[in-house]
Design a protein around this motif. Structure first.
Motif, mmCIF file in Angstrom:
data_model
loop_
_atom_site.group_PDB
_atom_site.id
_atom_site.type_symbol
_atom_site.label_atom_id
_atom_site.label_comp_id
_atom_site.label_asym_id
_atom_site.label_seq_id
_atom_site.Cartn_x
_atom_site.Cartn_y
_atom_site.Cartn_z
ATOM 1 N N TYR A 1 15.078 18.053 29.319
ATOM 2 C CA TYR A 1 15.533 17.598 27.996
ATOM 3 C C TYR A 1 16.958 18.026 27.680
ATOM 4 O O TYR A 1 17.492 17.678 26.635
ATOM 5 N N TYR B 1 19.905 10.225 26.025
ATOM 6 C CA TYR B 1 18.490 9.900 25.980
ATOM 7 C C TYR B 1 18.325 8.374 25.960
ATOM 8 O O TYR B 1 19.192 7.656 25.462
ATOM 9 N N SER C 1 6.388 7.193 23.315
ATOM 10 C CA SER C 1 7.081 8.328 23.927
ATOM 11 C C SER C 1 6.498 8.653 25.303
ATOM 12 O O SER C 1 7.203 9.155 26.176
ATOM 13 N N PRO D 1 13.273 12.552 25.420
ATOM 14 C CA PRO D 1 13.202 12.017 24.052
ATOM 15 C C PRO D 1 13.757 10.590 24.041
ATOM 16 O O PRO D 1 14.671 10.295 24.811
ATOM 17 N N LEU E 1 14.045 9.506 16.473
ATOM 18 C CA LEU E 1 13.982 10.077 17.814
ATOM 19 C C LEU E 1 12.556 10.566 18.056
ATOM 20 O O LEU E 1 12.042 11.399 17.291
ATOM 21 N N ALA F 1 9.876 12.527 20.396
ATOM 22 C CA ALA F 1 9.847 13.558 21.436
ATOM 23 C C ALA F 1 8.851 13.168 22.518
ATOM 24 O O ALA F 1 7.849 12.504 22.238
ATOM 25 N N TRP G 1 6.906 20.709 19.618
ATOM 26 C CA TRP G 1 7.159 20.039 20.901
ATOM 27 C C TRP G 1 7.705 21.036 21.937
ATOM 28 O O TRP G 1 7.170 21.124 23.052
#
Ligand code: 4AD
Length: 431
Positions: free
Chosen positions: A271, A276, A310, A316, A346, A348, A409
């Motif tokens: 991440y 992203y 997701s 993300p 956004l 996760a 998360w």
């Protein structure tokens, strides 16, 4: 002799030190007692050998009860088999505070029981690790926005207006008038952006969420940046940099806590890589439909849809440009599609769903006014907000990150209630 904290043990190997501790658990045989200790900085083991201490000290060690507080004196040794890597060979114990029967024992307890005892549960390893990571994310937030040139600009908690719609407001009596607890500082941050260019607020946020879900608290903490002379594209880039920065800070400074939570740092490393992925709301709807979810264009995504979307990505993912009917009035209309706002959520990865909501703001006085009228808002209540479009209006954008959502998360928790010291939910107001 130096008094230290457990967390500093590595710097004192083979030295005699003193530490103020509480007992979390113990095991003893005829000749040796293993004491599990904590001091608020870490957890490790103390070893008391009958032939190395006075009879009095050995008897005391055997009698100690869970959560008794005391000082230990002894020499720090490496202990490669333990999670912490060090232990203390104890030569002396001094009692400080006796403990009654501690309700939270090393056995399994139900979640409601633990929440009822939250004031004591916070001493256990898991909440300890989560709260330390929370603290790291708070520090990283201040560092990030400072480094990016933002001014911290505090929004009020008591307000007279409702930026995100009126259904989720807590109201309170305010000298014979009605006041609301803030459900977002955004409108005030827009004021701030016109005065200080780039601002952010970080404060408690209140929403009268009637639903019991694992993603909703009635009181949570939100970080709300707002940037003048900035379109959505640049705002999305700030959001990516911010999330990557948060994750990197946790990787750099919370290895011990991640280990306590059994959270794999290799997953988190993914991440820190930006950019992203992005998909449009239209594409996200099609994706859900292809996955067999019964959803139509115009519907908002609930937890199952966000989880499904997701899950299709291992980073993300931004979902861009939602229909106007499901988002608040202040967003800028998409110049190419009159039915959409220029906005993004956004989501996760690992099924966690929305952690950020943001948009470009409507900067045009007439268009904003028309949108407010369409959504049935009082123009007098918001006259100060409309003023921002009267006196040198500029393109501006911003977003809001829910701290507990991001922490849940990053720590891979099941429920937001573990991500805040004292969770507030529909049926929980104590301790
Ligand atoms: O998407 P939301 O409602 O956006 C706003 O409030 C905007 N005014 C933000 C802005 O543009 N300045 O909420 C933003 C974030 C969500 O993505 C989520 O992380 C968190 O706030 N959030 C909650 N967290 C915990 N419990 C709740 N009930 C939450 N509601 C929203």
């Amino acid at each position: 002799m130096q008094q230290i904290n457990i967390a500093d043990a590595a710097q004192h190997v083979n030295e005699e030190v003193k530490i103020g501790v509480w007992l979390t658990d113990k095991r003893s045989s005829g000749k040796i007692a293993f004491l599990q200790l904590r001091d608020g900085t870490a957890y490790f083991q103390g070893v008391v050998s009958k032939n190395q201490v006075s009879d009095e000290v050995f008897e005391l060690a055997k009698k100690l009860r869970q959560e008794t507080s005391f000082y230990v004196t002894g020499v720090i040794h490496q202990d490669k088999r333990s999670h912490f890597g060090y232990e203390i060979e104890i030569s002396n114990l001094e009692l400080v505070g006796e403990s009654a029967d501690f309700p939270i024992t090393p056995k399994e307890h139900g979640i409601e029981f633990l929440l009822d005892h939250r004031h004591l549960w916070l001493r256990s390893r898991r909440p300890f690790a989560i709260m330390k990571i929370r603290d790291e994310m708070i520090r990283a937030t201040y560092n990030f926005f400072h480094q990016e040139g933002f001014v911290k600009f505090d929004a009020p908690i008591l307000t007279g207006t409702a930026p995100e719609g009126t259904t989720e407001l807590f109201s309170t009596d305010y000298f014979d008038n009605e006041a609301f607890l803030s459900q977002s500082g955004q409108l005030y941050e827009e004021v701030g952006a016109m005065a200080f260019d780039k601002v952010y607020s970080f404060g408690p946020t209140f929403r009268a969420e009637k639903s019991k879900t694992r993603r909703h608290l009635t009181e949570f903490w939100m970080i709300e940046p707002e940037m003048a002379f900035m379109h959505q594209e640049e705002s999305l880039q700030i959001q990516e940099r911010y999330i990557a920065f948060l994750v990197q800070a946790v990787l750099d400074n919370c290895q011990y806590e991640l280990k306590l939570l059994e959270r794999d740092p290799e997953i988190l490393k993914r991440y820190t890589q930006t950019p992203y992925p992005r998909i449009s709301y239209d594409e996200a709807i099609k994706l859900c439909q292809k996955g067999g979810i019964n959803i139509q264009w115009g519907d908002d995504f609930g937890a199952p849809e966000e989880t499904y979307i997701s899950d299709q990505f291992d980073q993300p993912v931004f979902v861009l440009n939602y229909p106007k009917t499901i988002k608040p009035f202040y967003m800028k209309t998409d110049p190419t599609r009159d039915d959409l706002y220029i906005c993004a959520d956004l989501l996760a990865p690992e099924g966690y769903g929305e952690i950020i909501g943001g948009s470009e703001r409507e900067a045009d006085y007439e268009k904003l006014k028309a949108e407010m009228v369409r959504q049935g808002l009082s123009l007098t209540d918001y006259d100060w907000y409309l003023d921002l479009r009267k006196y040198g209006s500029v393109p501006h954008s911003g977003f809001g990150l829910g701290l507990e959502r991001a922490l849940t998360w990053i720590c891979h928790l099941d429920h937001l209630r573990e991500a805040i010291p004292f969770p507030r939910m529909i049926n929980r107001l104590r301790p």
